[in-house]
Scaffold this motif. Structure first.
Motif, short mmCIF file in Angstrom:
data_model
loop_
_atom_site.label_atom_id
_atom_site.label_comp_id
_atom_site.label_asym_id
_atom_site.label_seq_id
_atom_site.Cartn_x
_atom_site.Cartn_y
_atom_site.Cartn_z
N ALA A 374 36.35 73.45 1.17
CA ALA A 374 37.54 74.23 0.78
C ALA A 374 38.00 73.88 -0.65
CB ALA A 374 38.68 73.97 1.77
N ASN A 404 43.79 76.94 -0.67
CA ASN A 404 42.59 76.15 -0.37
C ASN A 404 42.90 75.08 0.68
OD1 ASN A 404 41.54 77.65 -2.38
ND2 ASN A 404 40.91 75.96 -3.70
N THR A 406 45.12 75.29 3.00
CA THR A 406 45.25 75.98 4.29
C THR A 406 43.86 76.25 4.88
OG1 THR A 406 47.23 77.00 3.42
CG2 THR A 406 46.34 77.99 5.40
N HIS A 407 42.87 76.61 4.02
CA HIS A 407 41.50 76.82 4.53
C HIS A 407 40.94 75.53 5.10
CE1 HIS A 407 40.96 80.54 1.85
NE2 HIS A 407 41.16 80.88 3.10
N ASP A 410 42.37 74.93 8.48
CA ASP A 410 41.76 75.81 9.49
C ASP A 410 40.45 75.20 9.98
OD1 ASP A 410 43.83 77.54 9.24
OD2 ASP A 410 42.80 78.94 7.90
N SER A 411 39.64 74.67 9.03
CA SER A 411 38.36 74.05 9.43
C SER A 411 38.61 72.82 10.30
CB SER A 411 37.55 73.61 8.21
OG SER A 411 37.41 74.67 7.33
#
Ligand code: NAP
Ligand code: HSE
Length: 429
Positions: A374, A404, A406-407, A410-411
């Motif tokens: 990310a 980024n 936040t991505h 999520d992962s």
């Protein structure tokens, strides 16, 4: 023709109104000497006439009908210290339309309807003074409007809510959890019976709106400000932050850069060496950076009866000077433009993250991969303790675009070895 006696009507006689009344009783003669005119409180509107007030004001001045104040032809200045939105908005509009100058401490109203009310004042050749709406007794509105007006302000950053600063101070010094520190703030009278506006960050966001619009000469909508309060801040995070060299504060931050304005209120880790880290309990402090003046810091009591009354009384004196010297108005807000705002996901922040993961080989590597993919660079990563095969991990990132980060989150949420994400806080160096 100069007026020899300036007549005042007050709407609301609670914490702030009674501070105003006390200061007028104590220092009224000095104020009059400075002004060269007498000040007289002619009427006071309250909700409940039966409530005991313990004030020196003559009971015959009191009314429960706002119109008795705002429509009284002898009253020159209407002081609004009742709070709320619709009644106050209506009362101020009507007062201006009836030729009064207005003084208000109402940040909720000025943040949401200030431009509209100032336009009415301008049309009427009057003015609204609102020094007490931000920072209680600390001068901020006037320095921004006048003393620092020749600067381009790049940044404002500060602690502008006394209740939350009191709570966070108690959490860090007396090792209290949020709800216990809040109960104490209520018992001491700092937090209101309904403290939601303070602890959810809205009070600070109204104040940031007022400060940022003056600093950056822009109209600001409340939706332009990212707001996060302190209700999720845990004592555990305050302890870890201390170990890492930081204090946790609710900061209001406004910046103007190439892409536009960046406006946000959130709990923040700041280094112990930063002057804002030393601001304790109900005190407020605000940093400004101007291109000519450099850094300026304001510090003092941001709430309370007499400190806020001090700002209201100074505004009464300004309004009285305008009346005495027959100055029509001094409204500078009319020149405000609407500047673009950088969306939160594009803003850069450092993050503190606390999570729980299964304590097994390869977990750190998986975390590093998720962050790397990310494009989030890690500054610190520490395994705090392991209980029943669950490790608590604390990490701090370098500057990263919110989107980024936040991505990356999520992962992490999709990884079976991550048990829970417990805290996310931003870090300012
Ligand atoms: P408060 O203690 O609750 O006092 C409000 C006063 O207004 C009371 O006297 C109340 O009458 C009166 N009132 C409310 N609605 C009314 C209505 N519709 N008609 C007539 N009177 C009405 O509030 P406060 O803490 O003084 O705050 C006042 C304003 O100052 C708010 O805008 C607040 O955000 C702002 N402010 C407060 C502080 C602070 O430290 N407290 C600091 C800065 C700014 P009764 O007494 O009869 O109930
Ligand atoms: N509730 C506010 C604070 C009062 O705690 O700062 C002053 O605006």
């Amino acid at each position: 023709m100069n007026k020899e006696t300036i007549k005042i009507g007050i709407l609301g006689m609670g914490t702030v109104g009674s501070g105003v009344s006390q200061i007028l009783a104590q220092n009224g003669k000095d104020m009059e000497h400075k002004l060269g005119a007498a000040l007289e409180v002619k009427r006071v509107a309250v909700r409940d006439l039966a409530k005991p007030r313990g004030l020196t004001l003559d009971p015959s001045l009191f009314t429960d009908n706002i119109d008795h104040v705002i429509l009284d032809p002898e009253i020159d200045i209407v002081v609004e210290t009742m709070g709320g939105i619709e009644s106050a908005r209506h009362a101020i509009t009507k007062a201006l339309e009836n030729g009064k100058f207005v003084v208000t401490a109402n940040k909720d109203l000025m943040a949401q309807h200030g431009m509209e009310l100032l336009a009415i004042a301008k049309l009427q050749g009057k003015n609204i003074f609102y020094e007490a709406s931000v920072g209680g007794g600390i001068p901020l509105v006037r320095p921004l409007k006048f003393c620092l007006a020749a600067n381009r302000i790049h940044k404002i950053m500060g602690i502008i809510n006394g209740t939350t600063n009191y709570i966070l101070t108690q959490m860090s010094t007396a090792e209290k959890e949020f709800k216990d520190a809040l109960a104490e703030a209520q018992a001491k009278g700092f937090a209101e019976a309904d403290p939601s506006s303070d602890v959810e960050g809205r009070d600070a966001s109204y104040k940031l709106n007022i400060l940022a619009s003056l600093s950056f000469s822009s109209r600001i909508n409340m939706e332009d400000i990212y707001v996060e309060g302190i209700t999720n801040v845990k004592l555990r995070d305050i302890r870890y932050a201390q170990e890492l060299g930081y204090a946790v504060k609710l900061l209001a931050i406004g910046e103007e850069g190439e892409g536009g304005l960046k406006l946000r209120v959130h709990p923040t880790l700041i280094p112990h060496a930063h002057p804002l880290a030393a601001v304790k309990n109900e005190f407020n402090a605000i940093f400004l950076e101007g291109d000519a003046v450099g850094e300026v810091m304001f510090y003092g009591r941001g709430a309370g009866s007499l400190p806020t009354g001090s700002a209201v009384c100074a505004d009464i004196m300004d309004a009285a000077r305008a009346i005495k010297n027959q100055i029509q108005n001094g409204i500078v807000e009319a020149t405000f433009v609407h500047k673009p705002v950088v969306p939160m996901e594009e803003q850069l922040s450092r993050f503190y993250l606390r999570l729980k993961a299964i304590d097994e080989p390869g977990v750190f590597a998986k975390l590093a991969t998720a962050f790397g993919e990310a494009r989030v660079s890690l500054d610190k990563i520490i395994q705090k303790r392991s209980v029943e095969q669950t490790a608590e991990i604390v990490l701090v990132t370098h500057d990263v675009a919110e989107g980024n980060f936040t991505h990356a989150l999520d992962s992490l949420r999709a990884m079976p070895s991550i048990r829970s994400i417990n805290s996310i806080l931003r870090v300012v160096e």
